[in-house]
Design an enzyme around this catalytic site. Structure first.
Site, mmCIF file in Angstrom:
data_model
loop_
_atom_site.group_PDB
_atom_site.id
_atom_site.type_symbol
_atom_site.label_atom_id
_atom_site.label_comp_id
_atom_site.label_asym_id
_atom_site.label_seq_id
_atom_site.Cartn_x
_atom_site.Cartn_y
_atom_site.Cartn_z
ATOM 1 N N GLU A 270 13.703 -23.849 -16.438
ATOM 2 C CA GLU A 270 14.993 -23.229 -16.763
ATOM 3 C C GLU A 270 15.462 -23.708 -18.137
ATOM 4 O OE1 GLU A 270 19.563 -23.198 -14.940
ATOM 5 O OE2 GLU A 270 18.131 -24.756 -14.373
ATOM 6 N N LYS A 333 19.711 -14.783 -14.043
ATOM 7 C CA LYS A 333 20.153 -15.505 -12.860
ATOM 8 C C LYS A 333 21.262 -14.725 -12.154
ATOM 9 C CE LYS A 333 21.517 -20.131 -11.313
ATOM 10 N NZ LYS A 333 21.874 -21.506 -11.730
ATOM 11 N N CYS A 382 16.917 -22.368 -10.534
ATOM 12 C CA CYS A 382 17.595 -23.595 -10.112
ATOM 13 C C CYS A 382 18.207 -23.459 -8.722
ATOM 14 C CB CYS A 382 18.649 -23.962 -11.165
ATOM 15 S SG CYS A 382 19.410 -25.581 -10.905
#
Length: 505
Positions: A270, A333, A382
Site C-alpha cells: 500500500e 480503496k 490494508c
C-alpha cells in the site's frame, strides 16, 4: 476504603476479559477462548450490564493497546489524549459485550430462556452489527481466536468467522450453566445443551479434518508471485526528499527477486510510491520501467486524485502495469479508515486531524477487479481485509486471486500485525481463494485456500517472498450466502427483546 476494592462481579468480569484477550495473537493461547467467558457468565446475573461492559472494556483495552502507538507516534496526539481516545474506543466496543450479557439475563428472567440458548445468538448478532455500525470495526471477533487451529478454521467456508464465535460462546455458556446448576441442587443440569455443544464442536472438527484431506489448494492454472517488503520508515515515507530512495529500494528488491524467482507478477505494498504516479514525472517513468527490467507485471499502491467540479477527490489506489510497463487498470480503496484516511463529522471535530499526512481526506472507490492474462485480481487495501463481505464481493465479481496490500508500520513492534494477518486467513478460507499479502514493514506472506500461511517474512526488515499460487476461487456455502446466519441471529435478537418489553425495569 472498601469502595476502592473491586467487588467480585467486577473482578470476575475483568478476569474473563483478560483471559479472552490472551487467546488472540499474541500470545495466541487459543484454548483459553473456550473457557474465558465462564467467570463472567456465572456472576453476570448480579450486574448484567456492568459485568459485560467490564469484561469488554478489559478485553478491548488489552487487544487494542497498540492504538496508543498509532496515535502518539504518528497522530502526534498528546499521550494523555491518546489514552482517553483509546479508552473511549474500548468503551464503545465494550457496549456490545454489555448488550449481550444484559439481554441474556433479561431473557432468562422474563422468559426462562437458558444462557446456552440465547447468549450465542445474541453474541453473534451483535458481532455482526459491529461489522457495519458507524462504518464498522469487526476487529477481534471471537472466532478469530481460533485462527491457528487449522481444522476448525475450515468451517469458515460454511459460516464465516461467526460460526466459530457461536461455538465458543455456546461452550462457555454450557460450562457456566453446569457450574451454576451444581450450586443449586434443585436446578437441572444442562445435559441436552452439553450434548448439543459436543455434537456441534465434534462436527466442526470432523468437517475440518475431512476438508484438509481434500485438495483445497491445488489449481490447474498457477502464477509465480513475488511480494516485496520495502520496510520504509513511516516517519520518512512521505518526505519529498526520500521519494527517490523509496523507489530505489523497491527497484533493487524487485530486480533481485526477478533474477532468482522469475515471477509473473510482483506486488508492492500500500502507498509504496508516496507520490502521484498518474502525473508524468521522472519517478513515475522509473516505476513504469521496472516491469520491463524484471519481465513481470507490477502491482503497487499509490495515492491518486480525481478531478470533479469545484474540487479534487483523493484516492488510496493500486495500479497494475503489464510487462511492457503499460497501465492495465487502477483499483481504489473502498472502505476507508475513519481518522486514518478521513475525519468523520469533521465540521464538529476541527481539532482532530487524520493520521495520513500530506494528502487531503480520501474518498471511497468502487470494486474494480484488475485484468491479468485472462484472469482477474481483487485488491484489499490494508484495513479492508478485516471485512468479510468485501473479500466475498471481490470474488463474486470474478477475482481469481486476492491481493492484500498494506502498511502496518503504524502498529510498531506490537501484536497488531499478527492480529491483522489472523483475520486475513479467514478471507482465504471463506472464499477458497489464494491471497498474496505485501506489507511495507511486514508481515508479508501467502495464504492458501486452506488457510495455511506460506513464505511469511519477519517484521521491520527489507525482504521479498515468492510463491507459486493457484488461480481461481472455489466458493463454498459462506461465499454464496454471505452473512445470512448472523443477520438472522440479529433479527432473532430483536424479536426476543420485544418479547420482554412488558417486564418491569
Amino acid at each position: 476504603m472498601r469502595r476502592l476494592i473491586p467487588d467480585i462481579v467486577t473482578l470476575s468480569a475483568a478476569v474473563s476479559g483478560g483471559l479472552l484477550a490472551l487467546a488472540f495473537p499474541h500470545p495466541d493461547i487459543a484454548v483459553l477462548a473456550w473457557v474465558a467467558l465462564v467467570p463472567l457468565l456465572v456472576i453476570m446475573s448480579r450486574r448484567p450490564f456492568r459485568s459485560g461492559f467490564t469484561a469488554g472494556l478489559v478485553f478491548f483495552a488489552v487487544i487494542l493497546y497498540w492504538v496508543n502507538i498509532v496515535m502518539t507516534t504518528y497522530g502526534h496526539l498528546h499521550p494523555l489524549l491518546s489514552v482517553v481516545a483509546w479508552l473511549l474506543l474500548g468503551a464503545y466496543l465494550a457496549l456490545f459485550f454489555a448488550a449481550a450479557t444484559w439481554a441474556a439475563c433479561r431473557l432468562k428472567e422474563a422468559r426462562g430462556y437458558p444462557y446456552a440458548l440465547t447468549l450465542p445468538v445474541l453474541w453473534v448478532g451483535l458481532e455482526f452489527l459491529r461489522e457495519f455500525l458507524l462504518t464498522g470495526f469487526p476487529w477481534a471477533s471471537l472466532g478469530y481466536s481460533q485462527q491457528g487451529n487449522l481444522a476448525l478454521l475450515q468451517t469458515a467456508d460454511l459460516f464465516g468467522v461467526y460460526g466459530l464465535s457461536y461455538l465458543l460462546v455456546l461452550v462457555n455458556a454450557v460450562i457456566a450453566e453446569w457450574l451454576l446448576a451444581r450450586r443449586q441442587p434443585r436446578k437441572l443440569r444442562p445435559v441436552a445443551a452439553m450434548i448439543v455443544a459436543l455434537v456441534l464442536v465434534g462436527a466442526a472438527w470432523g468437517y475440518g479434518k475431512w476438508r484438509l484431506n481434500t485438495d483445497l489448494d491445488g489449481r490447474t492454472e498457477r502464477l509465480k508471485v513475488t511480494v516485496v517488503q520495502g520496510n520504509i520508515p513511516q516517519d520518512v515515507k512521505w518526505l519529498p526528499e526520500f521519494q527517490q530512495e523509496t523507489v530505489r529500494i523497491y527497484q533493487d528488491l524487485s530486480l533481485g527477486a526477478s533474477r532468482a524467482e522469475k515471477p509473473g507478477l510482483i506486488v508492492w505494498p500500500e502507498a509504496a510510491t508516496p507520490f502521484y504516479f498518474q502525473d508524468s514525472n521522472p519517478l513515475s517513468a522509473k516505476v513504469s520501467g521496472i516491469p520491463v527490467e524484471t519481465g513481470a507485471a507490477l502491482l503497487f499502491g499509490s495515492p491518486a486524485y480525481r478531478k470533479e467540479p469545484g474540487r479534487l477527490s483523493y484516492l488510496n489506489s493500486v495500479y497494475l502495469l503489464d510487462r511492457a510497463g503499460l497501465e492495465k487498470g487502477r483499483s481504489d480503496k473502498v472502505h476507508l479508515v475513519p481518522f486514518g484516511e478521513y475525519v468523520p463529522l469533521k465540521r464538529f471535530l476541527p481539532f482532530i486531524d487524520k493520521i495520513v499526512v500530506g494528502i487531503g481526506d480520501f474518498s471511497p472507490g468502487v470494486i474494480n477487479p484488475l485484468p491479468l492474462n485472462g484472469h482477474q485480481l481483487g485488491v484489499l487495501v490494508c484495513y479492508e481485509a478485516i471485512f468479510p463481505e468485501l473479500a466475498r464481493e471481490w470474488v463474486r465479481q470474478g477475482s481469481d486471486l486476492l491481493i492484500n496490500v498494506t502498511n502496518d508500520a503504524w502498529f510498531g513492534y506490537s501484536s497488531a500485525p499478527w492480529q491483522h494477518l489472523a483475520m486475513v486467513r479467514f478471507r482465504a478460507v471463506e472464499n477458497r481463494v489464494w491471497i498474496a499479502r505485501a506489507a511495507n514493514t511486514g508481515i508479508s506472506a501467502f495464504i492458501s485456500p486452506s488457510g495455511r500461511i506460506l513464505a511469511a517474512t519477519g517484521l521491520f526488515i527489507p525482504a521479498t517472498a515468492s510463491c507459486d499460487v493457484g488461480l481461481g476461487a472455489r466458493p463454498g456455502l459462506y461465499a454464496r450466502t454471505g452473512d445470512l446466519l448472523p443477520a438472522l441471529f440479529l433479527v432473532i435478537c430483536v424479536i426476543w427483546l420485544v418479547q420482554t418489553r412488558k417486564l418491569p425495569g
